[in-house]
Design an enzyme around this catalytic site. Structure first.
Site, PDB file in Angstrom:
ATOM      1  NE  ARG A  68      -7.238  -1.297  -6.293  1.00 30.41           N
ATOM      2  CZ  ARG A  68      -7.681  -2.517  -5.993  1.00 30.41           C
ATOM      3  NH1 ARG A  68      -6.835  -3.490  -5.718  1.00 30.41           N
ATOM      4  NH2 ARG A  68      -8.973  -2.780  -5.990  1.00 30.41           N
ATOM      5  CG  HIS A 115     -13.114  -0.822  -3.435  1.00 32.64           C
ATOM      6  ND1 HIS A 115     -12.949  -0.468  -4.760  1.00 32.64           N
ATOM      7  CD2 HIS A 115     -12.781  -2.140  -3.359  1.00 32.64           C
ATOM      8  CE1 HIS A 115     -12.531  -1.529  -5.450  1.00 32.64           C
ATOM      9  NE2 HIS A 115     -12.424  -2.548  -4.629  1.00 32.64           N
ATOM     10  CD  GLN A 161     -16.022  -5.459  -4.348  1.00 35.40           C
ATOM     11  OE1 GLN A 161     -14.947  -5.590  -4.912  1.00 35.40           O
ATOM     12  NE2 GLN A 161     -16.986  -6.364  -4.462  1.00 35.40           N
ATOM     13  CG  ASP A 178     -12.422  -6.106   3.052  1.00 37.08           C
ATOM     14  OD1 ASP A 178     -11.798  -6.995   2.425  1.00 37.08           O
ATOM     15  OD2 ASP A 178     -12.206  -4.893   2.903  1.00 37.08           O
ATOM     16  CB  CYS A 188     -14.648  -6.771  -1.756  1.00 35.84           C
ATOM     17  SG  CYS A 188     -13.234  -6.563  -0.645  1.00 35.84           S
ATOM     18  NE  ARG A 199     -15.170  -4.211  -8.681  1.00 30.27           N
ATOM     19  CZ  ARG A 199     -13.926  -4.122  -8.203  1.00 30.27           C
ATOM     20  NH1 ARG A 199     -13.526  -4.952  -7.268  1.00 30.27           N
ATOM     21  NH2 ARG A 199     -13.094  -3.167  -8.613  1.00 30.27           N
TER      22      ARG A 199
HETATM   23  N1   CP Z   1     -12.134  -6.600  -4.681  1.00 24.37           N
HETATM   24  C1   CP Z   1     -11.095  -6.037  -5.332  1.00 24.37           C
HETATM   25  O1   CP Z   1     -11.043  -4.837  -5.583  1.00 24.37           O
HETATM   26  O2   CP Z   1     -10.131  -6.935  -5.688  1.00 24.37           O
HETATM   27  P1   CP Z   1      -8.682  -6.603  -6.263  1.00 24.37           P
HETATM   28  O3   CP Z   1      -7.878  -6.001  -5.158  1.00 24.37           O
HETATM   29  O4   CP Z   1      -8.153  -7.945  -6.690  1.00 24.37           O
HETATM   30  O5   CP Z   1      -8.832  -5.649  -7.413  1.00 24.37           O
HETATM   31  N1  NVA Z   2      -9.990  -3.407   2.317  1.00 26.07           N
HETATM   32  C1  NVA Z   2      -9.176  -4.046   1.304  1.00 26.07           C
HETATM   33  C2  NVA Z   2      -9.969  -4.233   0.046  1.00 26.07           C
HETATM   34  C3  NVA Z   2      -9.246  -4.907  -1.074  1.00 26.07           C
HETATM   35  C4  NVA Z   2     -10.052  -5.014  -2.339  1.00 26.07           C
HETATM   36  C5  NVA Z   2      -7.928  -3.245   1.062  1.00 26.07           C
HETATM   37  O1  NVA Z   2      -8.000  -2.025   0.946  1.00 26.07           O
HETATM   38  O2  NVA Z   2      -6.856  -3.859   1.020  1.00 26.07           O
END
Ligand code: CP
Ligand code: NVA
Length: 307
Positions: free
Chosen positions: A107, A134, A137, A225, A265, A293
């Site tokens: 990530r 992402h 997700q 989101d 998400c 997930r």
């Molecule tokens: N939805 C998601 O990716 O959550 P986290 O940021 O908690 O991993």
């Molecule tokens: N759009 C959000 C998703 C988190 C899972 C971010 O990137 O912070």
């Protein structure tokens, strides 16, 4: 190398196979306790490294639990604590990690970090979120939709708010799984033009409608989101809130689409992009998404490792 970098970069048949396998593995586990091993141990003897340059609850825990259920071992690395955060190149990091582990999940912020890592790595790399996409997700979201309502093909998915990284992966999924995609939000926060164009080329019916009430009519799925993502500067917060308030998902909006599921998400900011009444209401499947997930990423790891 079977990297899982993005939904539009992964073969359609592979995507479908991943979802089918995830459902099969979920069913096979039944109500087994979370720490119980799966009957087959496809990751036996495998070591998985997970690199986090941003916070995470779901991605971190679901990948870790998934590896363990499949008999593998995992380690969670914070980007800041690695030499990666102190000047070592991504390519060198990839080559070194490839000597120790069988699979890398990352990530990160800049998509190029993911791409350079994958390019130099001798083991598969999985995208656990970048500023741009992402994919894990949305694989879970497609699985969740289909569990509740059957095939997503031909359905109408409406994205509300910021046309961000999660929205981008929904657009990619629209092309690969064949559903219609509507974006409702202010023009300045539209999804990336490149991704809209790609989806249209793949035959997706992409609609942009600035009016949220109208956009959700006939929707099968409504998605929200956070209005401010992890990569967004906090200085944007106030302006974003002012721009996005008309796109908050509340009971009145959901009532326009009585057959629609609601997804997010998570993490959510209750009463900002969505009300608690919707999150905890009858149309919401947010915690099924979170659970899936785990299952879908187990299948993604199996696909990447061909086990
Ligand atoms: N939805 C998601 O990716 O959550 P986290 O940021 O908690 O991993
Ligand atoms: N759009 C959000 C998703 C988190 C899972 C971010 O990137 O912070």
């Amino acid at each position: 190398m079977a990297h899982f970098l993005d939904i539009h970069k992964t073969d359609k048949a592979a995507l479908r196979g991943i979802i089918d396998q995830a459902r099969g593995m979920k069913d096979a586990r039944g109500d087994a306790s979370k720490g119980a091993l799966d009957a087959a141990l496809p990751l036996d003897g495998k070591m998985v490294a997970m690199i986090f340059e941003k916070p995470s609850t779901r991605t971190r825990v679901s990948f870790d639990v998934g590896v363990r259920q499949m008999g593998g071992q995992s380690m969670i690395l914070s980007g800041a604590d690695m030499q990666l955060g102190h000047g070592e190149t991504i390519a060198d990091t990839a080559k070194v990690l490839s000597r120790y582990v069988d699979l890398i999940m990352i990530r990160t912020f800049d998509e190029n970090t993911l791409l350079e890592l994958a390019e130099a790595s001798d083991v598969p790399v999985i995208n656990g979120l970048t500023d741009r996409t992402h994919p894990c997700q949305i694989m879970a979201d497609v699985m969740t939709y289909e569990e509740h309502k059957g095939p997503i093909k031909g359905k109408k998915v409406v994205w509300t708010g910021d046309g961000n990284n999660v929205c981008a992966s929904f657009l990619h999924a629209a092309g690969q799984f064949g559903f219609d995609f509507t974006y409702t939000g202010p023009e300045t926060l539209d999804p990336e033009a490149e991704f809209i164009e790609l989806a249209r080329k793949q035959g997706v019916n992409v609609t942009i409608d600035r009016n949220a009430q109208r956009a959700v009519e006939g929707a099968d799925l409504i998605v929200a989101d956070t209005w401010v993502s992890m990569h967004d500067p906090q200085s944007k917060r106030e302006r974003r809130h002012n721009q996005l308030r008309p796109y908050r998902v509340d009971d009145a909006l959901m009532a326009q689409a009585p057959n629609a599921l609601f997804m997010h998400c998570l993490p959510a900011h209750r009463e900002e992009e969505v009300t608690s009444s919707v999150m905890d209401g009858p149309q919401s499947v947010i915690f099924d998404e979170a659970e899936n997930r785990l299952h879908v990423q187990k299948a993604i790891m199996r696909w990447a490792l061909d086990v």
